[in-house]
Design a protein around this motif. Structure first.
Motif, PDB file in Angstrom:
ATOM      1  N   ASN A  53       0.839  -1.193   0.000  1.00  0.00           N
ATOM      2  CA  ASN A  53       0.000   0.000   0.000  1.00  0.00           C
ATOM      3  C   ASN A  53       0.873   1.240   0.000  1.00  0.00           C
ATOM      4  OD1 ASN A  53      -2.562  -1.217   0.138  1.00  0.00           O
ATOM      5  ND2 ASN A  53      -2.380  -1.500   2.343  1.00  0.00           N
ATOM      6  N   SER A  54       0.295   2.317  -0.462  1.00  0.00           N
ATOM      7  CA  SER A  54       0.859   3.641  -0.229  1.00  0.00           C
ATOM      8  C   SER A  54      -0.130   4.331   0.701  1.00  0.00           C
ATOM      9  CB  SER A  54       1.020   4.409  -1.538  1.00  0.00           C
ATOM     10  OG  SER A  54       2.042   3.838  -2.327  1.00  0.00           O
ATOM     11  N   VAL A  55       0.318   4.611   1.915  1.00  0.00           N
ATOM     12  CA  VAL A  55      -0.578   5.123   2.955  1.00  0.00           C
ATOM     13  C   VAL A  55      -0.230   6.572   3.273  1.00  0.00           C
ATOM     14  CG1 VAL A  55      -1.492   4.769   5.284  1.00  0.00           C
ATOM     15  CG2 VAL A  55      -0.659   2.806   3.951  1.00  0.00           C
ATOM     16  N   ILE A  56      -1.210   7.445   3.121  1.00  0.00           N
ATOM     17  CA  ILE A  56      -1.029   8.841   3.528  1.00  0.00           C
ATOM     18  C   ILE A  56      -1.877   9.086   4.772  1.00  0.00           C
ATOM     19  CG2 ILE A  56      -1.415  11.252   2.924  1.00  0.00           C
ATOM     20  CD1 ILE A  56      -0.681  10.631   0.099  1.00  0.00           C
ATOM     21  N   PHE A  57      -1.210   9.547   5.814  1.00  0.00           N
ATOM     22  CA  PHE A  57      -1.902   9.878   7.054  1.00  0.00           C
ATOM     23  C   PHE A  57      -2.323  11.345   7.002  1.00  0.00           C
ATOM     24  CE2 PHE A  57       0.661   6.222   8.108  1.00  0.00           C
ATOM     25  CZ  PHE A  57      -0.133   5.495   8.971  1.00  0.00           C
ATOM     26  N   LEU A  58      -3.611  11.575   7.148  1.00  0.00           N
ATOM     27  CA  LEU A  58      -4.149  12.940   7.209  1.00  0.00           C
ATOM     28  C   LEU A  58      -4.388  13.276   8.674  1.00  0.00           C
ATOM     29  CD1 LEU A  58      -6.771  12.891   4.298  1.00  0.00           C
ATOM     30  CD2 LEU A  58      -4.329  13.389   4.197  1.00  0.00           C
ATOM     31  N   LEU A  59      -3.660  14.252   9.184  1.00  0.00           N
ATOM     32  CA  LEU A  59      -3.749  14.596  10.603  1.00  0.00           C
ATOM     33  C   LEU A  59      -4.404  15.966  10.777  1.00  0.00           C
ATOM     34  CD1 LEU A  59      -3.132  13.949  13.536  1.00  0.00           C
ATOM     35  CD2 LEU A  59      -0.828  14.863  13.205  1.00  0.00           C
ATOM     36  N   ASP A  60      -5.494  15.980  11.496  1.00  0.00           N
ATOM     37  CA  ASP A  60      -6.231  17.208  11.796  1.00  0.00           C
ATOM     38  C   ASP A  60      -5.433  18.051  12.802  1.00  0.00           C
ATOM     39  OD1 ASP A  60      -8.060  19.163  12.443  1.00  0.00           O
ATOM     40  OD2 ASP A  60      -9.700  17.774  12.916  1.00  0.00           O
ATOM     41  N   VAL A  61      -5.119  19.308  12.407  1.00  0.00           N
ATOM     42  CA  VAL A  61      -4.390  20.196  13.325  1.00  0.00           C
ATOM     43  C   VAL A  61      -5.192  21.473  13.592  1.00  0.00           C
ATOM     44  CG1 VAL A  61      -2.091  19.311  12.766  1.00  0.00           C
ATOM     45  CG2 VAL A  61      -3.047  21.182  11.399  1.00  0.00           C
ATOM     46  N   SER A  62      -6.504  21.360  13.496  1.00  0.00           N
ATOM     47  CA  SER A  62      -7.350  22.517  13.820  1.00  0.00           C
ATOM     48  C   SER A  62      -7.326  22.752  15.334  1.00  0.00           C
ATOM     49  CB  SER A  62      -8.782  22.269  13.345  1.00  0.00           C
ATOM     50  OG  SER A  62      -9.319  21.111  13.952  1.00  0.00           O
ATOM     51  N   THR A  99       1.662   3.541  14.773  1.00  0.00           N
ATOM     52  CA  THR A  99       1.155   2.830  13.589  1.00  0.00           C
ATOM     53  C   THR A  99       2.253   2.675  12.551  1.00  0.00           C
ATOM     54  OG1 THR A  99      -1.091   3.679  13.940  1.00  0.00           O
ATOM     55  CG2 THR A  99      -0.561   2.850  11.746  1.00  0.00           C
ATOM     56  N   ILE A 100       2.969   3.762  12.271  1.00  0.00           N
ATOM     57  CA  ILE A 100       4.043   3.713  11.273  1.00  0.00           C
ATOM     58  C   ILE A 100       5.123   2.718  11.676  1.00  0.00           C
ATOM     59  CG2 ILE A 100       5.942   5.066  10.261  1.00  0.00           C
ATOM     60  CD1 ILE A 100       4.041   7.457  10.179  1.00  0.00           C
ATOM     61  N   GLN A 101       5.434   2.674  12.968  1.00  0.00           N
ATOM     62  CA  GLN A 101       6.470   1.755  13.448  1.00  0.00           C
ATOM     63  C   GLN A 101       6.074   0.292  13.286  1.00  0.00           C
ATOM     64  OE1 GLN A 101       7.095   3.073  17.479  1.00  0.00           O
ATOM     65  NE2 GLN A 101       8.640   4.600  16.903  1.00  0.00           N
ATOM     66  N   ASN A 102       4.779   0.028  13.142  1.00  0.00           N
ATOM     67  CA  ASN A 102       4.304  -1.349  13.028  1.00  0.00           C
ATOM     68  C   ASN A 102       3.934  -1.746  11.605  1.00  0.00           C
ATOM     69  OD1 ASN A 102       3.874  -2.790  15.840  1.00  0.00           O
ATOM     70  ND2 ASN A 102       3.395  -0.627  16.144  1.00  0.00           N
ATOM     71  N   LEU A 103       4.185  -0.857  10.654  1.00  0.00           N
ATOM     72  CA  LEU A 103       3.909  -1.196   9.261  1.00  0.00           C
ATOM     73  C   LEU A 103       5.071  -1.989   8.687  1.00  0.00           C
ATOM     74  CD1 LEU A 103       2.289   2.098   7.920  1.00  0.00           C
ATOM     75  CD2 LEU A 103       1.151  -0.029   8.550  1.00  0.00           C
ATOM     76  N   GLY A 104       4.816  -2.670   7.565  1.00  0.00           N
ATOM     77  CA  GLY A 104       5.857  -3.477   6.933  1.00  0.00           C
ATOM     78  C   GLY A 104       6.558  -2.725   5.830  1.00  0.00           C
ATOM     79  N   ASP A 127      11.188   5.263   4.490  1.00  0.00           N
ATOM     80  CA  ASP A 127      12.137   5.646   5.539  1.00  0.00           C
ATOM     81  C   ASP A 127      11.356   6.060   6.785  1.00  0.00           C
ATOM     82  OD1 ASP A 127      14.229   6.454   7.088  1.00  0.00           O
ATOM     83  OD2 ASP A 127      14.716   8.244   5.910  1.00  0.00           O
ATOM     84  N   TYR A 128      10.968   5.049   7.570  1.00  0.00           N
ATOM     85  CA  TYR A 128      10.143   5.302   8.744  1.00  0.00           C
ATOM     86  C   TYR A 128      10.902   6.059   9.837  1.00  0.00           C
ATOM     87  CZ  TYR A 128       7.076   1.716   6.694  1.00  0.00           C
ATOM     88  OH  TYR A 128       6.268   0.996   5.854  1.00  0.00           O
ATOM     89  N   SER A 129      12.219   5.975   9.805  1.00  0.00           N
ATOM     90  CA  SER A 129      13.012   6.604  10.866  1.00  0.00           C
ATOM     91  C   SER A 129      12.840   8.125  10.884  1.00  0.00           C
ATOM     92  CB  SER A 129      14.492   6.258  10.698  1.00  0.00           C
ATOM     93  OG  SER A 129      14.978   6.714   9.446  1.00  0.00           O
ATOM     94  N   ALA A 130      12.549   8.697   9.719  1.00  0.00           N
ATOM     95  CA  ALA A 130      12.389  10.152   9.647  1.00  0.00           C
ATOM     96  C   ALA A 130      11.005  10.603  10.104  1.00  0.00           C
ATOM     97  CB  ALA A 130      12.639  10.636   8.218  1.00  0.00           C
ATOM     98  N   ALA A 131      10.052   9.674  10.154  1.00  0.00           N
ATOM     99  CA  ALA A 131       8.660  10.042  10.437  1.00  0.00           C
ATOM    100  C   ALA A 131       8.496  10.682  11.815  1.00  0.00           C
ATOM    101  CB  ALA A 131       7.760   8.812  10.317  1.00  0.00           C
ATOM    102  N   GLU A 132       9.159  10.135  12.825  1.00  0.00           N
ATOM    103  CA  GLU A 132       8.989  10.639  14.188  1.00  0.00           C
ATOM    104  C   GLU A 132       9.445  12.094  14.306  1.00  0.00           C
ATOM    105  OE1 GLU A 132       9.822   9.165  18.790  1.00  0.00           O
ATOM    106  OE2 GLU A 132      10.262   7.856  17.085  1.00  0.00           O
ATOM    107  N   ILE A 175      -5.738  -0.402  13.202  1.00  0.00           N
ATOM    108  CA  ILE A 175      -5.334   0.279  11.968  1.00  0.00           C
ATOM    109  C   ILE A 175      -4.346  -0.582  11.184  1.00  0.00           C
ATOM    110  CG2 ILE A 175      -4.129   2.282  11.002  1.00  0.00           C
ATOM    111  CD1 ILE A 175      -5.084   3.832  13.527  1.00  0.00           C
ATOM    112  N   VAL A 176      -3.344  -1.118  11.880  1.00  0.00           N
ATOM    113  CA  VAL A 176      -2.331  -1.958  11.217  1.00  0.00           C
ATOM    114  C   VAL A 176      -2.983  -3.180  10.588  1.00  0.00           C
ATOM    115  CG1 VAL A 176      -0.304  -3.416  11.593  1.00  0.00           C
ATOM    116  CG2 VAL A 176      -0.430  -1.164  12.673  1.00  0.00           C
ATOM    117  N   LEU A 177      -3.910  -3.807  11.310  1.00  0.00           N
ATOM    118  CA  LEU A 177      -4.611  -4.985  10.791  1.00  0.00           C
ATOM    119  C   LEU A 177      -5.430  -4.631   9.554  1.00  0.00           C
ATOM    120  CD1 LEU A 177      -5.354  -7.976  11.142  1.00  0.00           C
ATOM    121  CD2 LEU A 177      -7.236  -7.246  12.642  1.00  0.00           C
ATOM    122  N   GLN A 178      -6.113  -3.498   9.602  1.00  0.00           N
ATOM    123  CA  GLN A 178      -6.919  -3.062   8.461  1.00  0.00           C
ATOM    124  C   GLN A 178      -6.052  -2.850   7.223  1.00  0.00           C
ATOM    125  OE1 GLN A 178      -8.882   0.427   9.869  1.00  0.00           O
ATOM    126  NE2 GLN A 178     -10.354  -0.684  11.119  1.00  0.00           N
TER     127      GLN A 178
END
Length: 335
Positions: free
Chosen positions: A90-99, A122-127, A149-154, A286-289
């Motif tokens: 998958n290509s997963v884009i996380f949309l985060l509400d910052v209102s 969630t990102i840390q548990n993706l494959g 590159d999950y290491s940059a996500a945090e 989320i990871v299971l889905q």
């Protein structure tokens, strides 16, 4: 075996064929000229040995031998092969509400911090999925491109605040449109969105967001943060709590999670809704889905495990050279 125009060895070695042809027939012409210089034509049959009938085929045999030799060299040097590999990714884009409503503290320490923790875990548990991050309020912007590159996500997530987007409000459609740009080179079956929000779309574009997602082949999995009975929206200045947001009448505004809207976003796009107030349970779900929703995607890769045939080409070339040797009694270029 790769004989595409992109194989530079193939092109360079093919250039040898006209050179070899010129040398073979040039040698024959030179030999004839040398004979004519040595003796007149009527005396040549007596002075020089008679050519064998089979020698007329020598130029063609030489060319064939060199052709197969070149094919063997091309196959040996071109040790890579392009292959299409189907992978379930998958290509997963996380949309985060910052209102501003995400500052509410009905979930401790706040809705935004809960959302960020869910996102990181969630990102840390993706494959092998590619992930990207888009933040939105009254507008939307990408803060992390699609990457493995999950290491940059945090690092990206840690810097997110409700002030990241200057224009306040909550517009799901804007967020979907920015995500669509990021999905440009992603097949429709592999486009996934995880939308983390309290569900309040101040612009009323939730239905338009669903229509856009369906048109673009995007599946939305929504995560609801906040309590249904709601909480006031704190106002901070320079990190200090200055009070709570009020309406035009001076009444404190209570922001409530809009569960129905978030469910509609998910179910109408073949996704799932997740209660985000329990972080661990939310991450697991989320990871299971995402694993269950993996779509097949074709990737073109170079592989070293190409099938080689140079042994056959080399064998044929050597066989022709042996034939020439056996049927050429003088063991020279006599043709």
């Amino acid at each position: 075996m790769n004989f595409s125009l992109g194989n530079i060895w193939y092109l360079l070695l093919l250039l040898l064929l006209p050179v070899i042809t010129w040398l073979l027939f040039g040698f024959k012409k030179w030999k004839s000229e040398r004979r004519n210089i040595f003796a007149e034509t009527q005396f040549q049959e007596d002075l020089f040995p008679k050519d064998y009938q089979f020698s007329k085929f020598f130029p063609v045999l030489y060319l064939l031998a060199f052709v197969f030799l070149i094919l063997a060299m091309v196959d040996f040097l071109g040790g890579k092969e392009e292959m299409k590999i189907q992978q379930k990714v998958n290509s997963v884009i996380f949309l985060l509400d910052v209102s501003n409503s995400m500052n509410a503290q009905d979930v401790q320490p706040s809705r935004l911090e809960q959302a960020k923790n869910i996102l990181i875990n969630t990102i840390q548990n993706l494959g092998d999925d590619k992930v990207g991050i888009v933040v939105f309020a009254g507008d939307a912007q990408s803060i992390m491109p699609l990457t493995t590159d999950y290491s940059a996500a945090e690092t990206y997530i840690g810097a997110i605040e409700t002030t990241t987007i200057g224009k306040q409000g909550t517009d799901f459609l804007k967020a979907i449109e920015v995500a669509t740009e990021k999905f440009k080179n992603v097949p429709k079956g592999a486009r996934k969105i995880v939308l983390i929000s309290d569900g309040e779309d101040n612009e009323g574009n939730d239905k338009a967001a669903i229509d856009e997602a369906l048109r673009q082949g995007i599946t939305i999995n929504s995560v609801g943060i906040g309590k249904d009975d709601g909480a006031p929206i704190p106002i901070y200045e320079f990190g200090q709590l200055m009070g709570y947001k009020t309406d035009v009448l001076g009444e404190t505004i209570i922001t409530k999670r809009q569960t129905e809207a978030l469910m509609s976003l998910a179910f109408d796009t073949n996704g799932e809704y997740v209660d985000g107030n329990d972080m661990e349970a939310a991450v697991n779900k989320i990871v299971l889905q995402l694993r269950n929703q993996k779509g097949a995607s074709e990737t073109l890769v170079n592989t070293q495990s190409a099938v080689h045939y140079y042994q056959w080409f080399l064998g044929i070339s050597l066989f022709i050279f042996v034939i020439i040797f056996l049927f050429n009694p003088k063991k020279d270029f006599n043709f």
